[in-house]
Enzyme design. Structure first.
Site, mmCIF file in Angstrom:
data_model
loop_
_atom_site.group_PDB
_atom_site.id
_atom_site.type_symbol
_atom_site.label_atom_id
_atom_site.label_comp_id
_atom_site.label_asym_id
_atom_site.label_seq_id
_atom_site.Cartn_x
_atom_site.Cartn_y
_atom_site.Cartn_z
ATOM 1 N N LYS A 125 4.753 -15.853 -22.178
ATOM 2 C CA LYS A 125 6.339 -16.004 -21.568
ATOM 3 C C LYS A 125 7.081 -15.342 -22.778
ATOM 4 C CE LYS A 125 5.656 -15.558 -16.708
ATOM 5 N NZ LYS A 125 6.194 -14.400 -16.503
ATOM 6 N N SER B 207 11.624 -22.161 -11.957
ATOM 7 C CA SER B 207 10.844 -22.935 -12.205
ATOM 8 C C SER B 207 10.283 -23.296 -13.620
ATOM 9 C CB SER B 207 11.012 -23.943 -11.257
ATOM 10 O OG SER B 207 10.199 -23.124 -10.373
ATOM 11 N N GLU C 4 -5.865 -12.309 -8.986
ATOM 12 C CA GLU C 4 -4.021 -13.357 -8.630
ATOM 13 C C GLU C 4 -4.955 -14.521 -8.206
ATOM 14 O OE1 GLU C 4 -1.544 -9.960 -6.599
ATOM 15 O OE2 GLU C 4 -3.975 -9.969 -5.825
ATOM 16 N N GLY D 158 -3.048 -15.798 -2.567
ATOM 17 C CA GLY D 158 -2.447 -15.071 -3.059
ATOM 18 C C GLY D 158 -2.500 -13.941 -3.329
ATOM 19 N N ASP E 75 -1.062 -10.688 -3.005
ATOM 20 C CA ASP E 75 -0.519 -9.446 -2.557
ATOM 21 C C ASP E 75 -0.601 -8.065 -4.068
ATOM 22 O OD1 ASP E 75 0.970 -11.551 -4.800
ATOM 23 O OD2 ASP E 75 2.335 -10.003 -4.973
ATOM 24 N N SER F 202 -3.790 -17.128 -20.466
ATOM 25 C CA SER F 202 -1.610 -16.922 -20.619
ATOM 26 C C SER F 202 -1.507 -18.462 -20.741
ATOM 27 C CB SER F 202 -1.990 -16.454 -19.137
ATOM 28 O OG SER F 202 -1.915 -17.189 -18.085
#
Lengths: 323, 323
Positions: free
Chosen positions: B53, B78, B204, B208, B210, B307
């Site tokens: 990130k 968060s 994923e 989850g 999606d 990651s």
């Protein structure tokens, strides 16, 4: 007794090329800020079989002549040296026998066999592993590779510090864990050649400071097997080769407590995302303690050899949880 | 809507030079043997603040003009994005506000503040974080940096795959975890440019999926917050930018179960000596499953983006112990 030199470390480097990993040198801004130094972590926990021991074992086996290769290598060890000899023998296409205590952890027995070695078990309480090993070596013509007191093993271990200094540049300090002294003496050969001003410290568990006592006494001091979580440094005495080099080239031997090792293990996991075995935390623990005692100059360039990451997962989880 | 391109990834790379770590690409002979492939692990758990990130956040903030820099950056998160924006702002010498739930883990609040950000707390049950953030941004003239649906964030995240392919050479497969799709879409931009034949999979958590549903439906599907240990991939929907790129450039989105993630976490700890957070295990879990289902060709060259490694130590110890 002909001591190995930096030329032997260079020759070992060439032999290891393409076989050992050139492990990364990691940095940590958090460590640098917290302890006021510039740390360079040589991560031998990412080495093949999970520890620096691969370097020395492979270097020793790679020097075998044709007859030695046919007969193979033999070693006694319940730790990283067992796996190092087993893996090196497999890579070099020779047989290997490892003499291990019959109550060694199942995972270590399995890992050694997985690398293709024949495991010979003995009873720690009634049998003498050295006698068993010598007899087997004689019967089968195998070459015994001791875990540390051997010029080729020492030269191989020295390649980690060589890579570290080549990548990080000259260091002011180098901290190295010290069991039988193979890594410490090999590192000293490399550092004396590549960074002559570098101060070199061997680090022992507080409970097993035979090396420190030996330096003070000027002769090899033997102790009982020490009680410490640093199972890779539970050796009772330095070797003849390793002591001679340490006495000449190492500035001092210092110690770390088990509590400091657990704190280091937690720091490595939490901030550097690395699994490090207790013995692998010795060097960093001593460097942090020196910083806290204000004996480490501000912003000193400090090399830390993280020696290995072989720790049973359940034990590791328990140690992380108790910190 | 102007989608970012590989040129933007290259520009991000130049901006990150000297600020982000060029993380190591690790190999594992054990993984290669066990799953019959050649794995290249891009270890973003060793990135600054412990996750990829940092790349996207730094790239976005580095593009601010003088007025934006004076006023600073604001984000709501968060998770890893909070620390990424906080650290990037500090390095670039600008203020940062992070809007976080008041019941966020104490360690995450502390880490965000340690990086010098102002933390504004809100009540998850009675307050709307987006409204709070927007109001603060308007009052203080701060620039909002969303966690994934932003061209500069996507371009920054793409630099990890760029480095991976530059170091490993062309890959046959690339597996990337997929939450909001920032890393997946950025990686796809890099891989399509550098290894056109490479198959790219987003991964994923099974609970989850999606993104998978969105690909099938051809439109962004929204789901409830999924129950999974992969807390970095608990997003409810892809972004407009990320979906457009994923739809165009990604071969498929697949899923992994929590049990597979724990198995991966244990493998990383035991065999590769790395601490990896559950989300960071998604990519490898899917690659292993493909190998086990015999849909991965023998000896395929498989890139795996690990990651991040930000997991509370007590939770980590518990997950290791339960496997």
């Amino acid at each position: 007794m002909q001591l190995p030199t930096y030329d032997d470390v260079k020759a070992a480097s060439a032999r290891l090329e393409g076989h050992a990993h050139r492990t990364p040198v990691l940095r940590s801004a958090t460590a640098d800020t917290r302890w006021g130094a510039q740390f360079f972590f040589k991560c031998e926990n990412f080495q093949r079989m999970g520890a620096f021991k691969f370097r020395g074992a492979f270097n020793a086996l790679a020097r075998f002549d044709a007859a030695q290769r046919r007969a193979g290598a033999i070693a006694f060890s319940s730790g990283n040296h067992a796996q190092a000899v087993a893996l090196s023998a497999r890579l070099l296409g020779m047989p290997a026998v490892i003499v291990m205590p019959q109550d060694a952890p199942a995972a270590k027995l399995a890992a050694t066999r997985e690398y293709g070695a024949e495991v010979v078990l003995y009873d720690r309480f009634t049998e003498d592993r050295e006698a068993i090993t010598r007899q087997l070596a004689a019967e089968r013509g195998m070459t015994l590779i001791p875990p540390y007191d051997h010029p080729d093993v020492i030269a191989g271990q020295g390649t980690a510090a060589k890579e570290l200094i080549e990548e990080a540049g000259a260091l002011d300090y180098l901290y190295v864990c010290c069991g039988g002294g193979g890594l410490t003496s090999g590192s000293a050969l490399a550092a004396r050649a590549l960074a002559p001003e570098c101060k070199i410290y061997g680090v022992e568990p507080e409970a097993g400071n035979d090396g420190q006592q030996s330096l003070r006494a000027g002769r090899i001091v033997r102790i009982d097997t020490p009680q410490t979580i640093a199972d890779g440094a539970q050796t009772q005495y330095l070797g003849n080769y390793t002591f001679a080099i340490i006495r000449r080239d190492v500035d001092d031997i210092v110690t770390a407590t088990d509590a400091q090792l657990v704190a280091g293990m937690r720091f490595f996991a939490e901030r550097m995302k690395m699994v490090v075995e207790p013995t692998g935390c010795l060097a960093f623990a001593a460097a942090c303690a020196a910083s806290e005692a204000q004996t480490l100059p501000k912003n000193a360039r400090v090399g830390v050899i993280v020696s290995g990451g072989n720790v049973d997962l359940a034990r590791y989880a328990a140690l992380l949880a108790t910190g």
